[in-house]
Scaffold this motif. Structure first.
Motif, mmCIF file in Angstrom:
data_model
loop_
_atom_site.group_PDB
_atom_site.id
_atom_site.type_symbol
_atom_site.label_atom_id
_atom_site.label_comp_id
_atom_site.label_asym_id
_atom_site.label_seq_id
_atom_site.Cartn_x
_atom_site.Cartn_y
_atom_site.Cartn_z
ATOM 1 N N MET A 281 0.834 -1.211 0.000
ATOM 2 C CA MET A 281 0.000 0.000 0.000
ATOM 3 C C MET A 281 0.864 1.255 0.000
ATOM 4 S SD MET A 281 -3.333 -0.751 2.457
ATOM 5 C CE MET A 281 -2.766 0.490 3.538
ATOM 6 N N ILE A 282 1.880 1.261 0.843
ATOM 7 C CA ILE A 282 2.767 2.430 0.910
ATOM 8 C C ILE A 282 3.525 2.590 -0.408
ATOM 9 C CG2 ILE A 282 4.819 3.364 2.043
ATOM 10 C CD1 ILE A 282 3.714 2.052 4.650
ATOM 11 N N TRP A 283 4.050 1.488 -0.939
ATOM 12 C CA TRP A 283 4.811 1.545 -2.188
ATOM 13 C C TRP A 283 3.938 2.034 -3.341
ATOM 14 C CZ3 TRP A 283 5.095 -2.033 -6.565
ATOM 15 C CH2 TRP A 283 6.139 -1.730 -7.434
ATOM 16 N N PHE A 284 2.697 1.502 -3.458
ATOM 17 C CA PHE A 284 1.801 1.927 -4.529
ATOM 18 C C PHE A 284 1.377 3.385 -4.348
ATOM 19 C CE2 PHE A 284 0.389 -2.695 -5.214
ATOM 20 C CZ PHE A 284 1.301 -2.859 -6.243
ATOM 21 N N ALA A 285 1.172 3.814 -3.110
ATOM 22 C CA ALA A 285 0.780 5.202 -2.868
ATOM 23 C C ALA A 285 1.877 6.159 -3.313
ATOM 24 C CB ALA A 285 0.456 5.412 -1.397
ATOM 25 N N VAL A 286 3.125 5.763 -3.095
ATOM 26 C CA VAL A 286 4.242 6.615 -3.508
ATOM 27 C C VAL A 286 4.455 6.516 -5.020
ATOM 28 C CG1 VAL A 286 6.746 6.928 -3.312
ATOM 29 C CG2 VAL A 286 5.376 6.533 -1.264
ATOM 30 N N LYS A 287 4.481 5.320 -5.566
ATOM 31 C CA LYS A 287 4.774 5.119 -6.979
ATOM 32 C C LYS A 287 3.700 5.700 -7.894
ATOM 33 C CE LYS A 287 5.958 1.826 -10.486
ATOM 34 N NZ LYS A 287 6.267 0.525 -10.906
ATOM 35 N N TYR A 288 2.437 5.508 -7.520
ATOM 36 C CA TYR A 288 1.345 5.919 -8.400
ATOM 37 C C TYR A 288 0.614 7.168 -7.906
ATOM 38 C CZ TYR A 288 2.121 1.372 -10.485
ATOM 39 O OH TYR A 288 2.691 0.295 -11.091
ATOM 40 N N ARG A 289 1.305 8.012 -7.181
ATOM 41 C CA ARG A 289 0.649 9.235 -6.720
ATOM 42 C C ARG A 289 0.350 10.140 -7.912
ATOM 43 N NH1 ARG A 289 5.992 9.908 -5.588
ATOM 44 N NH2 ARG A 289 6.935 11.834 -6.330
ATOM 45 N N THR B 291 0.497 13.157 -10.089
ATOM 46 C CA THR B 291 1.442 14.268 -10.262
ATOM 47 C C THR B 291 0.797 15.413 -11.028
ATOM 48 O OG1 THR B 291 2.311 13.184 -12.236
ATOM 49 C CG2 THR B 291 3.470 12.797 -10.153
ATOM 50 N N ASP B 292 -0.120 15.096 -11.929
ATOM 51 C CA ASP B 292 -0.786 16.122 -12.726
ATOM 52 C C ASP B 292 -2.252 16.170 -12.313
ATOM 53 O OD1 ASP B 292 -1.627 17.924 -14.605
ATOM 54 O OD2 ASP B 292 -1.440 16.563 -16.322
ATOM 55 N N LYS B 293 -2.709 17.319 -11.867
ATOM 56 C CA LYS B 293 -4.091 17.459 -11.386
ATOM 57 C C LYS B 293 -5.124 17.269 -12.501
ATOM 58 C CE LYS B 293 -3.028 18.640 -7.183
ATOM 59 N NZ LYS B 293 -3.163 17.746 -6.099
ATOM 60 N N ASN B 294 -4.742 17.467 -13.753
ATOM 61 C CA ASN B 294 -5.684 17.363 -14.867
ATOM 62 C C ASN B 294 -5.663 15.980 -15.521
ATOM 63 O OD1 ASN B 294 -6.471 20.050 -14.552
ATOM 64 N ND2 ASN B 294 -4.734 20.762 -15.763
ATOM 65 N N GLU B 295 -4.822 15.077 -15.039
ATOM 66 C CA GLU B 295 -4.708 13.757 -15.646
ATOM 67 C C GLU B 295 -5.951 12.915 -15.343
ATOM 68 O OE1 GLU B 295 -1.682 9.912 -15.529
ATOM 69 O OE2 GLU B 295 -1.288 11.645 -14.283
ATOM 70 N N VAL B 296 -6.456 12.215 -16.362
ATOM 71 C CA VAL B 296 -7.623 11.356 -16.217
ATOM 72 C C VAL B 296 -7.141 9.905 -16.261
ATOM 73 C CG1 VAL B 296 -9.826 10.667 -17.243
ATOM 74 C CG2 VAL B 296 -9.101 13.060 -17.316
ATOM 75 N N ALA B 297 -7.685 9.077 -15.394
ATOM 76 C CA ALA B 297 -7.267 7.671 -15.334
ATOM 77 C C ALA B 297 -7.644 6.952 -16.618
ATOM 78 C CB ALA B 297 -7.907 6.988 -14.144
ATOM 79 N N LYS B 298 -6.752 6.068 -17.046
ATOM 80 C CA LYS B 298 -7.023 5.248 -18.233
ATOM 81 C C LYS B 298 -7.928 4.083 -17.839
ATOM 82 C CE LYS B 298 -2.566 6.419 -20.217
ATOM 83 N NZ LYS B 298 -1.913 7.107 -19.131
ATOM 84 N N GLY B 299 -8.494 3.405 -18.820
ATOM 85 C CA GLY B 299 -9.390 2.285 -18.566
ATOM 86 C C GLY B 299 -8.689 1.162 -17.811
ATOM 87 N N ILE B 300 -9.382 0.576 -16.866
ATOM 88 C CA ILE B 300 -8.834 -0.524 -16.070
ATOM 89 C C ILE B 300 -9.063 -1.812 -16.834
ATOM 90 C CG2 ILE B 300 -9.029 -1.761 -13.898
ATOM 91 C CD1 ILE B 300 -10.019 0.904 -12.685
ATOM 92 N N THR B 301 -8.029 -2.652 -16.917
ATOM 93 C CA THR B 301 -8.153 -3.904 -17.653
ATOM 94 C C THR B 301 -8.232 -5.074 -16.686
ATOM 95 O OG1 THR B 301 -5.771 -4.122 -17.794
ATOM 96 C CG2 THR B 301 -6.864 -2.973 -19.606
ATOM 97 N N HIS B 302 -8.695 -6.202 -17.201
ATOM 98 C CA HIS B 302 -8.829 -7.425 -16.422
ATOM 99 C C HIS B 302 -7.538 -8.228 -16.527
ATOM 100 C CE1 HIS B 302 -10.692 -11.078 -14.838
ATOM 101 N NE2 HIS B 302 -10.127 -11.725 -15.840
#
Length: 182
Positions: free
Chosen positions: A51-59, A61-72
């Motif tokens: 959880m800590i590693w993902f929170a740091v790695k995937y924080r 950075t750009d306030k206007n960035e939109v998440a891409k589609g989640i894949t299975h």
């Protein structure tokens, strides 16, 4: 690594808060409890660290960035489903085997039989020689079978050194047994 070593390790994990074992079912109960504790510690640290590693790695950075589609991901779902399933099945198998050992009392001719009567705030123990006590005394190296009954409400008899516990309901008899080493 042998099973005896693992059993001793898992019993050592319980050492700080469990009373010294005096036989009974303590080997099985301590080993299973230690295994469950080690599994819980391992997964708590693993999940917390991830959880800590993902929170740091995937924080973000750009306030206007939109998440891409989640894949299975089938391999990922299998990877987080099968190991817990195997661990739970191991815990069930060892626990059920221990439960069967605790439930199957020795033959009546070999066991030292004690009648235990629960009452409000205490227990009375009636011995084969006619003695009576509020403290449980059992012979060493001989199976001890207790016939439990309650006079008033639901009670539980717990013998920590044997890792044996049984409930008793008013109007019904219940039995428990163990074999002390000392």
């Amino acid at each position: 690594m042998t099973l005896a070593f693992l059993s001793e390790f898992f019993q050592w994990v319980n050492a700080p808060w469990m009373p010294e074992d005096a036989g009974g079912f303590s080997d099985n109960v301590d080993a299973l409890n230690g295994f469950v504790l080690v599994v819980c510690y391992f997964f708590s640290f693993l999940i917390g660290g991830l959880m800590i590693w993902f929170a740091v790695k995937y924080r973000q950075t750009d306030k206007n960035e939109v998440a891409k589609g989640i894949t299975h991901s089938t391999p990922l779902e299998i990877a987080w489903t099968l190991p817990p399933l195997v661990i739970v099945l191991i815990i069930f198998a060892v626990g059920f085997t221990g439960y069967l050992d605790m439930s199957t009392a020795p033959r009546a001719g070999n066991a030292y039989e004690i009648r235990a009567e629960a009452y409000r705030w205490g227990w009375n123990f009636y011995y084969p020689n006619g003695g009576q006590s509020t403290t449980l005394y059992v012979p060493a190296d001989r199976p001890t079978k207790l016939t439990l009954e309650s006079k008033d409400v639901l009670h539980s008899l717990f013998v920590p050194a044997m890792r044996a516990k049984k409930d008793v309901v008013p109007g019904r008899f219940n039995q428990m047994w163990f074999e002390p080493d000392e």
